[in-house]
Scaffold this active site. Structure first.
Site, mmCIF file in Angstrom:
data_model
loop_
_atom_site.group_PDB
_atom_site.id
_atom_site.type_symbol
_atom_site.label_atom_id
_atom_site.label_comp_id
_atom_site.label_asym_id
_atom_site.label_seq_id
_atom_site.Cartn_x
_atom_site.Cartn_y
_atom_site.Cartn_z
ATOM 1 N N LYS A 73 0.838 -1.202 0.000
ATOM 2 C CA LYS A 73 0.000 0.000 0.000
ATOM 3 C C LYS A 73 0.872 1.251 0.000
ATOM 4 C CE LYS A 73 -4.122 1.483 2.674
ATOM 5 N NZ LYS A 73 -4.926 1.181 3.894
ATOM 6 N N SER A 150 -9.833 1.011 3.094
ATOM 7 C CA SER A 150 -9.011 1.875 2.282
ATOM 8 C C SER A 150 -7.922 1.142 1.487
ATOM 9 C CB SER A 150 -8.335 2.926 3.174
ATOM 10 O OG SER A 150 -7.461 2.299 4.089
ATOM 11 N N SER A 174 -9.941 -1.628 7.232
ATOM 12 C CA SER A 174 -9.429 -1.357 5.883
ATOM 13 C C SER A 174 -8.721 -2.506 5.190
ATOM 14 C CB SER A 174 -8.480 -0.158 5.917
ATOM 15 O OG SER A 174 -9.211 1.033 6.035
#
Lengths: 484, 470
Positions: A73, A150, A174
């Site tokens: 990420k 997310s 997330s």
């Protein structure tokens, strides 16, 4: 035909036999990343990946990550590799240091393929708010459904067989929510189990490192590599690290609690039915499964408390983004203007709204009724959860009340289904509890998951129970493009 | 109308730990700008705070010296505000639970209550140049102690004495350089006046950026007068923040103090509360360096005068120099004379501190001991000392290489005495007439002959013996 729909262990064996080389895996991963139409990547590390391949050295059978491609990420600091957390405010920012998680993976000779998209600065659950726009769910080629956020890019690239595993971060759910929408195993261990050094903070007291794999064993392999005390993160734990993969199949605790109020708030009958079926199978496999009660008032307080606490911490954590030291800088007459203009341009409206909420709840006159009250609710919720976990080895419930939602879908945010079933995963962030989502079924071609949550540092037990559940459902190694 | 001032102080003590408060960056002063910086000090995203243990030990020691209650749980909070010198947009401090609280110091038999002592981190240094500013992050994150008093002082002198005492404590405990001139000790003053007997206070005025201890007193005394005059003239005293203009000896308004900023404090989530064990706290206290007061008592006990003892404890480095020198067993009093005589003069002349002084305390002690034991004369000692100033050579070695060792061999001196008297028959006659000067004359002759190496008292004795015999 490629290889990257396979699991870490399967790839390891192929590398061992010499059926495939790390370079071939990187070729495939880079090609797929370039062809990706789900908006998984902020930055494809093509040059870097090949440099890593060149430096791999000899195959190491004792190292399951040797030569395995992965994605991470874009809110993890990666030395010399752009890191912007899908926000314009960090435009052009190239870190001078690496996060501990990234460093451990490359030290173990895993090969980074790219930095993945996220909701801007990890704030959001839809995978729509990053500066590159929506990230799509590979299970829906019409691009109408979310992958969730997310950690949207990290989830999508594993579901799309670009890499066998990826790193996400989990502040509310997330990792574990997108895992449910993407047919993946999404794990976040105990707060402090993995160093957060170099993870761009959203809300430090809730932030967790998490990861996506396609089966439970791979998840255990990753925790083996990532767990442990790090002198650079003062909150990382001294608790001894278990051998998670080795102990996966040893019999563990067999008492499972299902929170009745969560189950009851779900309206999707197919999910409910599938879930009940897994309960029956677990009972047949020798588990004790009980429905237990949880104060509805507390459950309904999870989401509002989360918003207050996370936004409050976020406004402080992101105050370093002032246009003075790195990232975006807008000009201005005074330093106040520089900061104001930079932040006005660099953050999306959604982020600014969160900062306003956070700042408002921390104001002296509001702290008691907002921030401290939310903290109190958090404490009560954790106490209630720990009360259940005193008698049970894990809490088990559907990870989400629906399959991947449509982009234009707007939930009724005051309904129990939204407040409770769609947000209960955050309880594990409140308590810093280890929590794992894994697929338990499909509805209209879209996967959905169940979630197991246990007491702090009981990851070993959690993996063992998850592994049993995985055997029961038979849903492992799912990925969209990997299906023949 | 009679007025009295009500004065409270806020002091910031910059610690001289090896590394910064929350990062492993070395603390080193006077380096090139932005060379003592790691990712945390500039708030690069994802960097995290690590607590400096020595800074905590220092805070415990100072709290103890200030008679404070020490919290056994170490907690940190965030103080949130935007300012160009604040890298993270917040400062990590101890808002809710300061490590030290409820202490006091006695100034001339008056007790000044101390509200709290807490640990925090320094901001970066700003240099404002024309229409732009430069930022130096070397200072960003250096550990600070903030000490807050209650408004128990009534005049500039009391405040000055309190600052002096705190300065002594933090320097003797090796916590800080305590130099107001260089900003390692900073003092802000809160001051208001009221009529004697009244409990209605006038507006609170803050004085910042005081750069010497004497200016603390001057600024306060000026400010009291200013406020009195305003009051007597029926004018308003404005609640503002002022600085002290050293040239004109006046306080000057910097800005109006509006409603205080809301710092939106909350607990620092990256540093879980740390339990400080009894043993840890006890050990920090027991291993504390000696405070000035304790040294003073020790010096009196070893026979020094109050005057000498108080001179020595005015400066930690001087007293440490003395403490090292007395390990040679040289005379305390002689050492004090050397330190505040010759050495003091040299330090003043060269404008250096005793830490930079070339002669080591051990060598000074050895020299003093040789003089005491009559191995060298005072005069010779001084000559050797001048040599020592070059390379800090050992006095024992210098004596040998200079051929300056005193002649104390009776036979050698006797020979010289007989020869000298034989060459000076008049002196025998003078001596018999009772002229004492004759002896001194002969001693002088022998000193000349021996290039000052003859033991003077022995020479004197032998001359008298020889004269009597003639």
């Amino acid at each position: 035909m490629g290889y990257l729909h396979l699991s870490i262990t399967e790839l390891h064996n192929l590398l061992k036999e010499g059926t495939v080389t790390p370079k071939q895996l990187v070729d495939e991963a880079i090609a797929k990343a370039k062809a990706d139409n789900n908006n998984c990547f902020e930055y494809i590390m093509e040059k870097e990946a090949y440099e890593f391949v060149d430096k791999l050295g000899d195959f190491d059978d004792s190292n399951p990550l040797w030569g395995i491609p992965f994605a991470i990420k874009d809110n993890y600091s990666t030395k010399d590799v752009p890191t912007c957390a899908s926000s314009n405010i960090l435009e052009g920012y190239v870190p001078v240091f690496s996060s501990t998680v990234y460093q451990r993976l490359i030290d173990r000779k895993a090969i980074p393929i790219g930095k993945t998209t996220l909701d801007e600065l990890a704030m959001g659950g839809t995978g729509t708010s990053g500066h590159k726009g929506k990230t799509y769910n590979p299970w829906d080629e019409t691009h109408k459904h979310q992958i969730g956020g997310s950690s949207c890019g990290s989830a999508s690239c594993v579901a799309a067989s670009i890499v066998p595993f990826s790193i996400g971060s989990d502040t509310g759910d997330s990792v574990r929510k997108p895992a449910s929408y993407g047919g993946l195993v999404g794990m976040k261990p105990t707060w402090g189990r993995i160093s957060r050094y170099g993870l761009l903070p959203f809300a430090a007291s809730l932030d967790h490192v998490g990861f996506f794999t396609r089966n439970v064993e791979d998840s255990a392999i990753l925790l083996d590599v990532l767990a442990g005390r790090d002198g650079k993160d003062f909150s990382s734990s001294f608790e001894p690290v278990d051998k998670y993969e080795e102990d996966l199949l040893k019999p563990r605790g067999k008492r499972i609690a299902v929170i009745k109020e969560i189950f009851d708030s779900i309206t999707n009958e197919e999910i409910k039915k599938t879930f009940i079926n897994t309960l029956n199978s677990l009972k047949n496999a020798g588990f004790t499964v009980d429905f237990v009660n949880f104060d509805v008032k507390l459950l309904r307080a999870v989401y509002p408390s989360y918003i207050v606490i996370s936004c409050a911490e976020a406004t402080s954590n992101n105050a370093n983004l002032d246009g003075i030291k790195f990232g975006l800088r807008e000009s201005g007459e005074t330093y106040q203007d520089v900061t104001k203009n930079t932040r006005t341009k660099g953050f999306s409206e959604l982020i600014k709204r969160r900062f306003v909420i956070g700042s408002f709840s921390l104001l002296r006159e509001n702290q008691d009724v907002l921030f401290r009250r939310a903290q109190k609710a958090r404490r009560l919720i954790v106490e209630e959860t720990n009360r259940i976990l005193k008698d049970y080895d894990a809490i088990y419930c559907p990870a989400s009340p629906t399959t991947a939602p449509l982009f234009e879908k707007h939930a009724d945010k005051l309904s129990n289904e939204y407040l409770i079933a769609d947000n209960w995963l955050t309880i594990a962030n409140f308590g810093g509890l280890p929590s794992i989502t894994l697929p338990i079924g499909f509805s209209d071609g879209l996967p959905f998951g169940g979630n197991l949550t246990s007491s702090p540092f009981k990851e070993k037990d959690l993996f063992a129970i998850a592994s049993c559940l995985e055997d029961i459902t038979g849903l492992k190694n799912l990925s969209k493009k990997g299906e023949e | 109308m009679n007025f009295e001032a009500v004065i409270g102080l806020e002091l910031h003590v910059q610690m001289k730990t090896k590394s910064k408060m929350f990062s492993s960056t070395p603390v080193s002063f006077g380096e090139k700008p932005n060379t003592m910086v790691k990712v945390y000090d500039m708030a690069f995203p994802g960097s995290m705070p690590i607590v400096n243990k020595q800074a905590v030990i220092n805070a415990i020691r100072v709290s103890n010296a200030l008679h404070m209650t020490i919290d056994d749980t170490l907690c940190f909070d965030r103080k949130n505000y935007f300012y160009s010198d604040l890298a993270k947009g917040f400062q990590i401090t101890q808002h809710e639970r300061p490590i030290g609280s409820n202490g006091y110091l006695d100034i001339d038999n008056k007790r000044i209550r101390l509200e709290r002592l807490h640990i925090e981190e320094d901001t970066c240094k700003q240099i404002h140049l024309g229409d732009y500013s430069l930022l130096d992050y070397n200072r960003s994150g250096i550990p600070l102690l903030e000490i807050v008093t209650l408004p128990d002082m009534r005049n500039g002198k009391e405040a000055m004495k309190l600052v002096e005492k705190i300065r002594s404590i933090v320097t003797f405990l090796d916590v800080s350089d305590g130099k107001m001139e260089e900003g390692s000790l900073r003092c802000d003053v809160n001051i208001s006046i009221r009529e004697v007997g009244s409990d209605r206070l006038g507006p609170k005025v803050e004085i910042k950026n005081l750069n010497s201890i004497s200016n603390v007193q001057k600024a306060i005394d000026y400010e009291i007068e200013r406020q009195k005059q305003l009051f007597l003239e029926g004018k308003n005293i404005v609640q503002d923040t002022r600085r002290f203009d050293e040239k004109n000896k006046k306080t000057v308004a910097m800005r109006f103090k509006t409603d205080s900023i809301d710092y939106k404090y909350f607990r620092e989530p990256n540093i879980p509360p740390i339990k400080l064990s009894k043993e840890f706290i006890q050990n920090a206290i027991e291993t504390s360096p000696e405070l000035a007061e304790a040294k003073y008592e020790r010096y009196l006990a070893m026979g020094l005068s109050k005057y000498d003892a108080s001179l020595l404890v005015q400066d930690k480095d001087v007293s440490n120099y003395f403490d090292e020198a007395i390990e040679t067993k040289a005379s305390n009093k002689l050492l004090v004379n050397w330190i505040f005589g010759d050495i003091h003069a040299i330090l003043n002349k060269e404008n250096i501190s005793i830490k930079q002084f070339i002669v080591s305390p051990k060598h000074l002690g050895e020299l003093v001991l040789m003089i005491e034991n009559g191995i060298v004369s005072n005069k010779q000692g001084r000559e050797i000392f001048m040599e020592m100033l070059k390379n800090n050579d050992s006095p024992k070695e210098l004596i040998k290489s200079m051929g300056r060792e005193m002649i104390s061999d009776e036979n050698v001196i006797k020979e010289m005495v007989i020869e000298t008297i034989n060459n000076n028959p008049q002196s025998v006659i003078d001596y018999k007439k009772g002229k004492d000067r004759a002896v001194a004359y002969l001693v002088g002759q022998i000193m000349k002959k021996s290039q000052g190496r003859a033991n003077p008292s022995l020479t004197n004795k032998l001359i008298q013996e020889e004269l009597r015999r003639r």
